[in-house]
Design a protein around this motif. Structure first.
Motif, PDB file in Angstrom:
ATOM      1  N   THR A   6     -37.594 -34.352 -52.788  1.00 52.45           N
ATOM      2  CA  THR A   6     -37.834 -33.272 -54.125  1.00 52.45           C
ATOM      3  C   THR A   6     -38.540 -32.085 -53.452  1.00 52.45           C
ATOM      4  O   THR A   6     -38.374 -30.911 -53.695  1.00 52.45           O
ATOM      5  CB  THR A   6     -38.609 -33.879 -55.054  1.00 52.45           C
ATOM      6  OG1 THR A   6     -37.849 -35.247 -55.492  1.00 52.45           O
ATOM      7  CG2 THR A   6     -38.960 -33.180 -56.332  1.00 52.45           C
ATOM      8  N   ASP A  12     -40.046 -26.352 -53.109  1.00 48.38           N
ATOM      9  CA  ASP A  12     -38.922 -27.300 -53.486  1.00 48.38           C
ATOM     10  C   ASP A  12     -38.096 -27.654 -52.108  1.00 48.38           C
ATOM     11  O   ASP A  12     -37.945 -26.714 -51.560  1.00 48.38           O
ATOM     12  CB  ASP A  12     -38.123 -26.559 -54.442  1.00 48.38           C
ATOM     13  CG  ASP A  12     -38.956 -26.770 -55.841  1.00 48.38           C
ATOM     14  OD1 ASP A  12     -39.609 -27.643 -56.213  1.00 48.38           O
ATOM     15  OD2 ASP A  12     -38.625 -25.746 -56.621  1.00 48.38           O
ATOM     16  N   THR A  13     -37.721 -28.683 -52.022  1.00 45.16           N
ATOM     17  CA  THR A  13     -36.623 -29.139 -50.984  1.00 45.16           C
ATOM     18  C   THR A  13     -35.507 -28.525 -51.185  1.00 45.16           C
ATOM     19  O   THR A  13     -34.708 -27.971 -50.260  1.00 45.16           O
ATOM     20  CB  THR A  13     -36.725 -30.470 -50.544  1.00 45.16           C
ATOM     21  OG1 THR A  13     -37.857 -31.055 -50.499  1.00 45.16           O
ATOM     22  CG2 THR A  13     -35.800 -30.823 -49.209  1.00 45.16           C
ATOM     23  N   HIS A  14     -34.881 -28.548 -52.296  1.00 43.08           N
ATOM     24  CA  HIS A  14     -33.550 -28.159 -52.671  1.00 43.08           C
ATOM     25  C   HIS A  14     -32.536 -29.014 -51.827  1.00 43.08           C
ATOM     26  O   HIS A  14     -31.700 -28.502 -51.449  1.00 43.08           O
ATOM     27  CB  HIS A  14     -33.330 -26.647 -52.436  1.00 43.08           C
ATOM     28  CG  HIS A  14     -33.989 -25.564 -53.256  1.00 43.08           C
ATOM     29  ND1 HIS A  14     -34.009 -24.327 -52.997  1.00 43.08           N
ATOM     30  CD2 HIS A  14     -34.860 -25.808 -54.494  1.00 43.08           C
ATOM     31  CE1 HIS A  14     -34.955 -23.869 -54.123  1.00 43.08           C
ATOM     32  NE2 HIS A  14     -35.322 -24.756 -54.903  1.00 43.08           N
ATOM     33  N   ALA A  15     -32.706 -30.259 -52.065  1.00 41.18           N
ATOM     34  CA  ALA A  15     -31.920 -31.297 -50.980  1.00 41.18           C
ATOM     35  C   ALA A  15     -30.563 -31.051 -51.516  1.00 41.18           C
ATOM     36  O   ALA A  15     -29.637 -31.209 -50.645  1.00 41.18           O
ATOM     37  CB  ALA A  15     -32.539 -32.567 -51.456  1.00 41.18           C
ATOM     38  N   GLU A  16     -30.374 -30.741 -52.654  1.00 43.18           N
ATOM     39  CA  GLU A  16     -28.771 -30.907 -53.257  1.00 43.18           C
ATOM     40  C   GLU A  16     -28.107 -29.474 -52.646  1.00 43.18           C
ATOM     41  O   GLU A  16     -26.672 -29.839 -52.399  1.00 43.18           O
ATOM     42  CB  GLU A  16     -28.756 -30.571 -54.697  1.00 43.18           C
ATOM     43  CG  GLU A  16     -29.029 -29.201 -55.250  1.00 43.18           C
ATOM     44  CD  GLU A  16     -30.568 -29.048 -55.137  1.00 43.18           C
ATOM     45  OE1 GLU A  16     -31.474 -29.820 -54.859  1.00 43.18           O
ATOM     46  OE2 GLU A  16     -30.964 -27.890 -55.554  1.00 43.18           O
ATOM     47  N   LYS A  17     -28.719 -28.599 -51.657  1.00 40.40           N
ATOM     48  CA  LYS A  17     -28.086 -27.691 -51.034  1.00 40.40           C
ATOM     49  C   LYS A  17     -27.679 -27.952 -49.690  1.00 40.40           C
ATOM     50  O   LYS A  17     -27.071 -27.179 -48.932  1.00 40.40           O
ATOM     51  CB  LYS A  17     -28.682 -26.405 -51.050  1.00 40.40           C
ATOM     52  CG  LYS A  17     -29.041 -25.771 -52.643  1.00 40.40           C
ATOM     53  CD  LYS A  17     -29.527 -24.479 -52.704  1.00 40.40           C
ATOM     54  CE  LYS A  17     -29.712 -24.002 -54.021  1.00 40.40           C
ATOM     55  NZ  LYS A  17     -30.905 -22.731 -54.139  1.00 40.40           N
ATOM     56  N   HIS A  50     -29.310 -25.619 -45.501  1.00 39.40           N
ATOM     57  CA  HIS A  50     -30.106 -24.936 -46.426  1.00 39.40           C
ATOM     58  C   HIS A  50     -31.775 -25.736 -46.201  1.00 39.40           C
ATOM     59  O   HIS A  50     -32.738 -24.696 -46.241  1.00 39.40           O
ATOM     60  CB  HIS A  50     -29.743 -25.160 -47.773  1.00 39.40           C
ATOM     61  CG  HIS A  50     -30.693 -24.357 -48.845  1.00 39.40           C
ATOM     62  ND1 HIS A  50     -30.533 -22.986 -49.191  1.00 39.40           N
ATOM     63  CD2 HIS A  50     -31.793 -24.485 -49.694  1.00 39.40           C
ATOM     64  CE1 HIS A  50     -31.373 -22.583 -49.778  1.00 39.40           C
ATOM     65  NE2 HIS A  50     -32.024 -23.621 -50.370  1.00 39.40           N
ATOM     66  N   VAL A  51     -31.663 -26.712 -46.274  1.00 35.15           N
ATOM     67  CA  VAL A  51     -33.273 -27.503 -46.138  1.00 35.15           C
ATOM     68  C   VAL A  51     -33.610 -27.348 -44.976  1.00 35.15           C
ATOM     69  O   VAL A  51     -35.101 -26.831 -44.667  1.00 35.15           O
ATOM     70  CB  VAL A  51     -32.925 -28.886 -46.186  1.00 35.15           C
ATOM     71  CG1 VAL A  51     -34.069 -29.817 -46.016  1.00 35.15           C
ATOM     72  CG2 VAL A  51     -32.376 -29.269 -47.747  1.00 35.15           C
ATOM     73  N   ARG A 103     -35.403 -23.811 -44.800  1.00 31.43           N
ATOM     74  CA  ARG A 103     -36.659 -24.052 -45.730  1.00 31.43           C
ATOM     75  C   ARG A 103     -37.744 -24.397 -44.854  1.00 31.43           C
ATOM     76  O   ARG A 103     -38.990 -24.004 -44.875  1.00 31.43           O
ATOM     77  CB  ARG A 103     -36.502 -24.652 -46.854  1.00 31.43           C
ATOM     78  CG  ARG A 103     -35.702 -23.753 -48.086  1.00 31.43           C
ATOM     79  CD  ARG A 103     -35.522 -24.739 -49.076  1.00 31.43           C
ATOM     80  NE  ARG A 103     -36.631 -24.586 -50.125  1.00 31.43           N
ATOM     81  CZ  ARG A 103     -37.044 -23.538 -50.767  1.00 31.43           C
ATOM     82  NH1 ARG A 103     -36.426 -22.468 -50.537  1.00 31.43           N
ATOM     83  NH2 ARG A 103     -38.064 -23.721 -51.694  1.00 31.43           N
TER      84      ARG A 103
END
Lengths: 330, 330
Positions: free
Chosen positions: A13, A33-38, A42-43, A46
């Motif tokens: 998360t 935010d990790t934005h893991a769903e991307k 993407h991670v 970041r």
């Protein structure tokens, strides 16, 4: 030698990054935010951004290297993460090579399991400082663990040692997510504990916990158990004591095997503190053989989740001590 | 440097002593009654005799030192034994000083727990040779264990690591002699297994095991279970499989914690071999988390109890490697 390194605690998360000064602790830190769903690309972008932000905060504008705690196992060389939990699409990712390419330089990048870096952080910056060897257990979504022996991580044969969460305390007990019967995670991992607590509390007299957890206790979390316990809710205290008893059993087994007498408890759920740890302290003595009971102590990591970033950065300092400042991991 | 050392395996009933040639193995060995009931002075006199007998067999008439495996815990300096099992009146005995005084010289004398020396012997002379790290478990009167990491004994904080026998596999299980509930020793330690087997077999159809174990199965031993199993006794095989299943559970927990994938089984009861080990092999995979299952193997120590004497002698070689031939332990 540069006494600053970046430590990153990569979660599904949130991602936390810090500039750490050797022997001193956190100098700057952020949580994004990790934005893991991307997905991994993407991670990793970041992570790169976070590193560059922290680098700018360093007195010289540069750092000695980057350490990263990841929610999964890593290879022996500490370059790749394997199937991290809660990071969809990752499978095996060589974070060292990828980040070195993105940063355009061969800065040391060292990857390690998140429970292991928490242990290392505690050993050098936290409650573990007075001890050269101890068992770390992290209570969160899952139950992680680390063996700190002579101030460093005991890694076993492949780098995966410390999986206390999957040690069984009842060979006919409930299954955990790894299919192991009666593992401690199957009792006190966050989702498991929430479910056990819900079934226990649904039949009780309405109390504070019922107000906090909503209709049919459907939103119950360990945090609510702790909040209710703080407000005097006996049923919530009883459930946390049930969890602490189980924790004491598995720690007894680990102490018998390792002859490490200090246990440091970290992770989000360690906030429940003595509601879990006092029952664990009572139980552990009955599961440690008498010859090993002296000096057994269960302590709470008071630095909280910061030990993850601190331990991650310490991977770099430890690496430089062993290999010298001009070297780079292969 | 003298390549010969004496290794002694001190048991409550028998004492075994060997002249060991470094890297080669046993050159001469004897087994004599311990006469434990006559107390420490008498037993130490017999140890001295055994050492002198073995010394005479050495090519130069002299040895590099003496290693002794004892059924109890030892201090960090490896000089004293604490409350050895089956040796009445011992409490704490400094075997190093006492033997040096009796021998009239400052020969290295190194004392270590018997399961630990079995592990060390296996690592350097036995089935453990191909592996630099493994878990040793010895099945005998009790259940002992050792952690061999990078070809030497992992000793923990005080020298007592490796107590697999007291790890719990059922927190509500039967108590062992150390008061630990559901420890593996409470199921498969010799006396415990004999009792469990007797209660199970008393109600079965008469079979080979009933002939071997006498009226009401009062004399039943694990050895008889093995002999009956060899002769095709299904009930005896079932009991040994029950024991092997339990063994697999505790080994799964130990593998999760240590990430050591090889297990070597020694001790008298390991003679029961595949009747115990096959069920253990099937079970262990279900109690090891999937990421750690590759390369998990449970092997039997084929040198039998000789690994005790070999490992004891190896303590001397290891000591000399670390400290040089002219030094002596304090």
């Amino acid at each position: 030698m540069n006494h600053f390194a970046v430590g990153i605690d990569l979660g599904g998360t949130m991602m936390k990054a810090a500039l750490v000064e050797r022997g001193q602790g956190l100098r700057h830190h952020i949580a994004i935010d990790t934005h893991a769903e991307k997905g991994p690309d993407h991670v990793i972008g970041r992570i790169q951004q976070a590193i560059e932000m922290m680098m700018k905060e360093a007195p010289t504008g540069d750092i000695a290297g980057v350490g990263i705690g990841v929610p999964g196992s890593v290879d022996w060389e500490r370059s790749s993460v394997h199937y991290p939990a809660n990071l969809p699409g990752w499978e095996v990712v060589n974070l060292r090579r990828t980040l070195q390419e993105r940063l355009g330089r061969t800065l040391p990048v060292i990857v390690e399991n998140d429970a292991n870096v928490a242990g290392l952080g505690s050993a050098h910056y936290g409650v573990g400082r007075p001890y050269d060897s101890f068992i770390m257990i992290t209570l969160g979504t899952g139950v992680g663990g680390a063996i700190i022996y002579r101030n460093t991580i005991f890694r076993g044969t492949t780098g995966a040692a410390g999986e206390i969460g999957h040690m069984s305390i009842d060979y006919e007990g409930p299954w955990d997510r790894a299919g192991v019967a009666g593992s401690i995670e199957a009792y006190i991992g966050q989702r498991f504990l929430s479910r056990h607590a819900r079934y226990q509390l649904l039949t009780r007299e309405p109390s504070i916990i019922h107000e906090l957890a909503g209709e049919e206790l459907k939103n119950l979390t360990p945090k609510m158990l702790y909040d209710a316990a703080e407000q005097g809710d006996e049923a919530a205290r009883e459930v946390l004591a049930w969890a602490g008893h189980k924790l004491g059993v598995v720690l007894g087994s680990a102490i018998n095997l390792l002859d490490l007498r200090k246990v440091i408890v970290g992770g989000g759920m360690s906030a429940a503190g003595d509601y879990i740890l006092e029952p664990a302290r009572r139980t552990v003595r009955r599961y440690v053989m008498p010859a090993l009971r002296n000096d057994v102590e269960i302590l709470r990591e008071t630095l909280g989740n910061a030990v993850g970033m601190l331990g991650a950065a310490h991977l770099v300092f430890e690496y430089l001590d062993a290999h010298g400042p001009s070297s780079e991991p292969q």
